[in-house]
Design a protein around this motif. Structure first.
Motif: not given
Length: 253
Positions: A231-248
């Motif tokens: 979505s356009d809500a994340s317009r300032f976010m690129t080249a990022g890496e986002y864990p979806v890991d429950n803190g593992a």
């Protein structure tokens, strides 16, 4: 809700698991979805369940000609895409001592070369879009910490992590309206994770509430983050890496 109203999205590996959840969630958020998978029956059933907002296409992501066709068929049927989710994948359990060259090549053909082809076609198609566009590459926690029983899988996902940043920076340097980010799920409850050779067990994860450390996540946990990054809500976010890991990532093994 309609966070993706007016957007056209291509989602690979949409026939099951994470890809299926992403396609369903995108459609619920107003996007028109091109759902691709090597398994035509699965994406046909998915598109039938979603309704007119979804169009199924059979696709082998290792085939460069098919990638061009998918983008062309999308343009002719619906319009130029604004979102690509590179999700198609497989896992072949094998350590550095056991992994064959054929297994290594197959894994990387699907999950690294396939992502390369997707990103290349997406950038060429989206660079002249009149609204912000987004490429989301499904990497893995294996790219951040390594999984010794899954050597080829870890190698491919590590390549996706680095390639994502290169794609993102290229688009910024060229002033293209395209962001590119990678997601890094840990164990998510999918048919791939529950297959006997991988060995995940236990109850189905809840769709709401906190999940105890070490338990599987739900496919919606990934899909919801994909909606935000698409979505356009994340317009300032690129080249990022986002864990979806429950803190593992930050817990001792």
């Amino acid at each position: 809700m309609s966070r993706l109203e007016g957007k056209i999205a291509i989602v690979t590996g949409a026939g099951s698991g994470i890809g299926k959840a992403i396609a369903e969630t995108f459609a619920n958020e107003g996007a028109k979805v091109i759902a691709t998978d090597i398994n035509a029956d699965n994406v046909n059933k998915l598109a039938a369940a979603i309704g007119p907002q979804a169009m199924p296409l059979q696709q082998d992501v290792t085939d460069p000609v098919r990638w061009q066709e998918v983008f062309e068929e999308t343009r002719k049927a619906i319009g130029n895409p604004h979102i690509l989710v590179n999700n198609a994948g497989l896992v072949i359990p094998a350590s550095i001592e056991d992994c064959t060259l054929d297994e290594f090549r197959l894994t990387n053909a699907i999950m690294l070369e396939g992502v390369f082809l997707g990103c290349q076609n997406a950038v060429r198609a989206m660079k002249n879009n009149d609204q912000p566009s987004s490429i989301i590459n499904l990497s893995s926690m294996a790219a951040l910490q390594g999984y010794s029983p899954f050597l080829a899988y870890s190698a491919a996902k590590g390549g996706v992590r680095s390639m994502t940043k290169s794609v993102a920076l290229h688009c910024k340097e060229k002033n293209y309206p395209i962001r590119c980010n990678s997601l890094h799920p840990a164990g998510i409850d999918t048919p791939m994770v529950r297959q006997d050779t991988v060995g995940a067990r236990g109850d189905l994860p809840p769709t709401t509430g906190m999940i105890p450390l070490g338990e599987l996540g739900h496919t919606n946990d990934v899909a919801e983050l994909c909606v935000y990054l698409a979505s356009d809500a994340s317009r300032f976010m690129t080249a990022g890496e986002y864990p979806v890991d429950n803190g593992a990532l930050y817990q001792p093994s």
